[in-house]
Design an enzyme around this catalytic site. Structure first.
Site, PDB file in Angstrom:
ATOM      1  N   TYR A  48       0.846  -1.184   0.000  1.00  8.27           N
ATOM      2  CA  TYR A  48       0.000   0.000   0.000  1.00  8.27           C
ATOM      3  C   TYR A  48       0.884   1.237   0.000  1.00  8.27           C
ATOM      4  O   TYR A  48       1.931   1.274   0.664  1.00  8.27           O
ATOM      5  CB  TYR A  48      -0.912   0.008   1.227  1.00  8.27           C
ATOM      6  CG  TYR A  48      -1.825   1.220   1.294  1.00  8.27           C
ATOM      7  CD1 TYR A  48      -2.875   1.368   0.397  1.00  8.27           C
ATOM      8  CD2 TYR A  48      -1.621   2.210   2.247  1.00  8.27           C
ATOM      9  CE1 TYR A  48      -3.700   2.477   0.441  1.00  8.27           C
ATOM     10  CE2 TYR A  48      -2.450   3.326   2.301  1.00  8.27           C
ATOM     11  CZ  TYR A  48      -3.481   3.453   1.404  1.00  8.27           C
ATOM     12  OH  TYR A  48      -4.287   4.555   1.448  1.00  8.27           O
ATOM     13  N   ASP A  89      -3.002   5.689  -2.761  1.00 12.90           N
ATOM     14  CA  ASP A  89      -3.985   6.674  -2.316  1.00 12.90           C
ATOM     15  C   ASP A  89      -3.920   7.874  -3.250  1.00 12.90           C
ATOM     16  O   ASP A  89      -2.917   8.589  -3.294  1.00 12.90           O
ATOM     17  CB  ASP A  89      -3.630   7.068  -0.879  1.00 12.90           C
ATOM     18  CG  ASP A  89      -4.489   8.167  -0.296  1.00 12.90           C
ATOM     19  OD1 ASP A  89      -5.384   8.675  -0.997  1.00 12.90           O
ATOM     20  OD2 ASP A  89      -4.254   8.523   0.872  1.00 12.90           O
ATOM     21  N   ASP A  91      -6.025  10.437  -3.121  1.00 12.37           N
ATOM     22  CA  ASP A  91      -6.758  11.540  -2.494  1.00 12.37           C
ATOM     23  C   ASP A  91      -8.113  11.740  -3.171  1.00 12.37           C
ATOM     24  O   ASP A  91      -8.862  10.798  -3.355  1.00 12.37           O
ATOM     25  CB  ASP A  91      -5.920  12.817  -2.496  1.00 12.37           C
ATOM     26  CG  ASP A  91      -4.796  12.778  -1.466  1.00 12.37           C
ATOM     27  OD1 ASP A  91      -4.809  11.887  -0.610  1.00 12.37           O
ATOM     28  OD2 ASP A  91      -3.903  13.639  -1.534  1.00 12.37           O
TER      29      ASP A  91
END
Length: 301
Positions: A48, A89, A91
């Protein structure tokens, strides 16, 4: 040696298989490329890449200050170091639906297996802080629809994160999760769930994989993978765990240097030279030049 031998396309297929396996998958957060290789060596399912970590590594708070270029570049550097699938990620997608579409294609180009896009306003904030704001349902679903439409590889995973639980409660989170799946999300990331019952509620609301965020010092207790699997979670991330651990160790060493004038007492806690070279696969570079690795490494170094 050098980079991963697995193609991005293979990693995307592998991620889909993992999420459909019936077993929960652990994805520790890599804070640099070498830590991704360590995650793979230790036998985890995937990597991740946290937006907070990418921002913090630049000395910035997690409030949406990083750019698409910065995120795609660094995520690509991390993903290429491992044969494991990596998700990042993204956002809020770095803008409106057209920007979200470009984000997906840039992240695809960087070799990632998937990403998640959230439903916060800009400037966003860490999902485990108070005072978050979320966009309306129409805006949230347009982001996910744009992401799903923009991908070229159908196996590239589009995950929708929703922060609405902290704003409007659990029922709102269930309703939004359903709407995000209808908009094209392949998986759901319900942020800042309070307990296992809430994860189970999201599991019962949707028929796609769901993710649990086990970040330290957050809103959720640090549940075990078995506890999470028992309520139907498919994937668990530990986004900032390695960065916090590394920075904690660095701070302790600096304090020791300052106070004692030497790092000697901290050496037993360090990665040895031999272990670092092993992790780098140093010896294999002799394939190109036999003078690269023609020495003995003392075990204590």
């Amino acid at each position: 040696m050098l980079y991963s031998q697995a193609t991005p396309e293979w990693k995307r297929v592998k991620l889909r298989e993992l999420l459909a396996s019936g077993s929960i998958q652990q994805f520790p957060g890599a804070f640099n490329p070498l830590s991704a290789r360590l995650i793979e060596e230790k036998g985890f399912a995937g990597v991740y890449i946290s937006g907070a970590v990418l921002a913090n590594d630049l000395g910035l708070p997690d409030i949406g200050l990083t750019t698409l270029t910065e995120v795609a570049t660094r995520a690509g550097q991390i993903a290429r170091m491992t044969d494991l699938p990596a998700i990042v990620d993204a956002d809020t997608g770095f803008g409106e639906p057209m920007n979200v579409a470009r984000t997906v294609q840039e992240i695809e180009n960087a070799g990632l297996a998937g990403l998640h896009i959230e439903d916060q306003f800009n400037p966003k904030r860490c999902g485990h802080l108070d005072g978050k704001n979320v966009v309306d349902l129409d805006t949230a679903t347009k982001r996910i629809r744009a992401a799903a439409d923009a991908r070229r590889d159908p196996n590239f995973l589009i995950m929708a994160r929703t922060d609405i639980r902290a704003v409007d409660g659990l029922q709102a989170a269930k309703d939004r999760a359903k709407a995000l799946v209808d908009a094209g999300a392949d998986a759901i990331f319900p942020e800042a769930m309070r307990d296992l019952h809430e994860f189970r509620a999201i599991r019962d609301a949707v028929d796609v994989p769901i993710l649990a965020n086990m970040t330290e010092f957050g809103k959720s207790d640090l549940f075990t993978k078995d506890q999470l699997q028992n309520v139907g979670v498919n994937m668990v991330i530990y986004p900032v765990t390695l960065l916090r651990s590394a920075m904690g160790a660095a701070e302790r060493v600096l304090d020791t240097l300052r106070n004692l004038g030497t790092q000697q007492v901290r050496v037993p806690e360090m990665l040895t030279r031999a272990r670092l070279y092993d992790l780098l696969d140093y010896e294999s570079y002799n394939k190109f030049d036999s003078d690269v690795f023609n020495f003995q490494i003392p075990d204590i170094r």
